[in-house]
Design an enzyme around this catalytic site. Structure first.
Site, short mmCIF file in Angstrom:
data_model
loop_
_atom_site.label_atom_id
_atom_site.label_comp_id
_atom_site.label_asym_id
_atom_site.label_seq_id
_atom_site.Cartn_x
_atom_site.Cartn_y
_atom_site.Cartn_z
N SER A 70 0.79 -1.24 0.00
CA SER A 70 0.00 0.00 0.00
C SER A 70 0.83 1.29 0.00
O SER A 70 0.25 2.37 -0.16
CB SER A 70 -0.93 0.03 1.21
OG SER A 70 -2.10 -0.68 0.90
N LYS A 73 0.25 3.48 -2.87
CA LYS A 73 -0.97 4.27 -3.07
C LYS A 73 -0.73 5.77 -3.20
O LYS A 73 -1.25 6.41 -4.12
CB LYS A 73 -1.99 3.95 -1.97
CG LYS A 73 -2.58 2.56 -2.14
CD LYS A 73 -3.38 2.10 -0.94
CE LYS A 73 -4.01 0.73 -1.21
NZ LYS A 73 -4.51 0.08 -0.01
N TYR A 195 -3.03 -2.77 -10.60
CA TYR A 195 -2.99 -2.57 -9.15
C TYR A 195 -2.18 -3.69 -8.47
O TYR A 195 -1.33 -3.42 -7.61
CB TYR A 195 -4.42 -2.51 -8.59
CG TYR A 195 -4.45 -2.45 -7.09
CD1 TYR A 195 -4.05 -1.30 -6.41
CD2 TYR A 195 -4.85 -3.55 -6.34
CE1 TYR A 195 -4.05 -1.26 -5.02
CE2 TYR A 195 -4.86 -3.52 -4.95
CZ TYR A 195 -4.45 -2.37 -4.30
OH TYR A 195 -4.45 -2.33 -2.92
N TYR A 247 -3.73 3.48 8.01
CA TYR A 247 -4.91 2.65 8.28
C TYR A 247 -5.74 3.29 9.41
O TYR A 247 -5.82 4.53 9.47
CB TYR A 247 -4.49 1.21 8.64
CG TYR A 247 -3.67 0.54 7.55
CD1 TYR A 247 -4.20 0.30 6.29
CD2 TYR A 247 -2.36 0.17 7.78
CE1 TYR A 247 -3.45 -0.32 5.30
CE2 TYR A 247 -1.60 -0.47 6.79
CZ TYR A 247 -2.15 -0.69 5.56
OH TYR A 247 -1.41 -1.29 4.58
N VAL A 265 1.11 -3.62 3.91
CA VAL A 265 1.08 -4.91 4.59
C VAL A 265 2.36 -5.73 4.36
O VAL A 265 2.56 -6.74 5.02
CB VAL A 265 -0.15 -5.77 4.18
CG1 VAL A 265 -1.44 -5.11 4.66
CG2 VAL A 265 -0.19 -6.03 2.68
N1 GLU Z 1 -1.97 -5.54 -2.16
C1 GLU Z 1 -2.59 -5.34 -0.89
C2 GLU Z 1 -4.10 -5.36 -1.03
O1 GLU Z 1 -4.62 -4.75 -1.92
C3 GLU Z 1 -2.11 -4.04 -0.32
C4 GLU Z 1 -2.74 -3.83 1.01
C5 GLU Z 1 -1.93 -2.93 1.91
O2 GLU Z 1 -0.71 -2.90 1.89
O3 GLU Z 1 -2.62 -2.26 2.70
O4 GLU Z 1 -4.77 -6.00 -0.28
#
Ligand code: GLU
Length: 429
Positions: A70, A73, A195, A247, A265
């Site tokens: 993430s 993002k 993604y 988060y 994550v």
């Molecule tokens: N590829 C993970 C997902 O989409 C990333 C989640 C994350 O790092 O929060 O679930």
């Protein structure tokens, strides 16, 4: 030992000590909902810090690669704004904290768009905004952007990519939901493919520090000096990171660490201290919120020990007016220095106006001003008019017009190359 070497040793020791202090913490669990993520070494611990001039400090496993997850993002969000503009992005993605898990299959009740770009729904929508004829082109554009921020060519961990692609039903549900709400144009599977790939890009904590430091520098990679995106794009991105980046622990992070940040994550975290530095951390075990346990603690220590909280209220390091001299009857020179932003310019001009009861001509000497922004420039340019209204005069001294370059913003100012010339003008008045 040179001063630089002494400073470097000191900072290196801070990093090494912070790593040592937290290395034994075994709390948390490595993410396993993407099966391949469970295969990482949970004891890995890397910490990197890059200053805004490109100087890098590294400690522990700072060369170990892991998947960005993430932390991708904010970069995709930045690229989307860079490519299609803020309005087009705002039409599809909000800027409010969601108060829900990152992978919630939901949109805002009113707007029917994802709440923000730091949760999966918003991130998938952001991917769909990146221009490109097909998934390959979109991904290449993303990878170029991430690589430019990291200062080296990045690539994908194919195993993690395939693992998520094979198991990512939740993200599929999100993408199809977005398509049904008209947020996502095109083929959801194609967008998802990009993604999943972006989440599987491999980075080290030092790559993350460089990417963070590129944001700290307002879009310029400090190592290469190359501008990758604009200040405005970065300002927006950092704002959303500050309110939504960690988060459901973003409030706790904002209070105890106090920097715009994003975690993933995979166990990574980036944190950005605007204008100053970028931090990258890697330690795979996550807490219940999905944030790296040791990463979070290390950032808390680093912020406390090095005083990195963006909200810390410090005394102005130097006051704007360095000195004043009366060089003739009724003529006062004000030497300004440092960075001149709104508050500094306002204060300096308030003092000048206050003094104008006893001073006929104010001369502001600007050669020691390091940097100035547009509002401060306009305020300095406007000083003369306000003094004229009181029957007084105000001149600026800017030897090579570095601070007040010729142009409409400075047109109303009278600017001399030297104090002597300003004094002559004052005498001729
Ligand atoms: N590829 C993970 C997902 O989409 C990333 C989640 C994350 O790092 O929060 O679930």
């Amino acid at each position: 030992m040179s001063t630089l070497a002494t400073v470097a040793v000191l900072v290196q020791k801070y990093l090494d000590d912070i790593l040592a202090e937290h290395a034994d913490i075994t709390d948390g669990a490595v993410a396993d909902y993407i099966p391949e993520l469970a295969s990482v070494d949970p004891s890995s611990f890397g910490l990197s810090l890059e200053l805004s001039d490109g100087y890098v400090y590294e400690s522990g496993d700072s060369a170990t690669e892991f998947t960005i997850q993430s932390i991708s993002k904010p970069f995709t969000y930045a690229l989307a704004i860079d490519q299609v503009g803020t309005d087009a992005v705002d039409a599809k993605i909000g800027v409010e904290p969601s108060g829900e898990p990152f992978n919630e299959i939901s949109v805002d009740d009113q707007t029917k768009t994802p709440k923000n770009a730091m949760i999966n729904a918003g991130a998938i929508a952001a991917v769909s905004l990146i221009p490109g004829a097909d998934a390959q082109q979109r991904f290449e554009r993303l990878l170029d952007f991430y690589s430019a921020c990291a200062g080296r060519r990045l690539d994908v961990d194919e195993d993690v990519y395939n693992s998520e692609k094979a198991t990512g039903s939740r993200n599929r549900a999100i993408a199809y939901m977005l398509q049904s709400f008209g947020v996502l144009d095109g083929d959801p599977d194609e967008v998802l493919d990009v993604y999943f790939r972006q989440c599987a890009i491999k980075v080290t904590s030092s790559d993350l520090a460089c990417m963070a430091s590129t944001l700290a520098r307002g879009g310029v990679n400090p190592g290469s000096g190359i501008r990758i995106t604009s200040d405005a794009v970065v300002q927006r991105t950092l704002s959303v990171m500050m309110t939504c980046g960690m988060y459901d622990a973003t409030g706790m992070w904002a209070t105890t660490v106090g920097m715009p940040a994003k975690s993933g994550v995979g166990g990574g975290i980036i944190a950005v201290l605007p204008s100053q530095l970028g931090i990258g951390v890697y330690a795979p075990p996550l807490d219940k919120n999905g944030n790296s346990v040791r990463g979070l603690r290390a950032c808390q220590s680093l912020s406390a020990q090095l005083g990195l909280h963006v909200m810390s209220v410090t005394r102005e390091s130097r006051s704007t007016i360095r000195a004043t001299h009366d060089i003739a009857a009724g003529v006062r020179v004000y030497e300004l220095h440092g960075d001149l932003l709104f508050a500094g310019a306002e204060r300096a001009l308030r003092i000048v106006e206050h003094d104008s009861d006893e001073v006929d001509v104010a001369i502001l000497e600007l050669s020691r001003v390091d940097d100035i922004n547009d509002v401060a420039r306009r305020m300095l340019a406007g000083m003369r008019q306000s003094l004229n209204r009181r029957g007084k005069e105000g001149y600026l001294v800017d030897p090579d017009r570095r601070v007040m370059p010729a142009g409409s913003a400075t047109a109303s100012a009278v600017i001399f190359p030297t104090v002597a010339q300003a004094l002559d003008a004052a005498g001729a008045r």
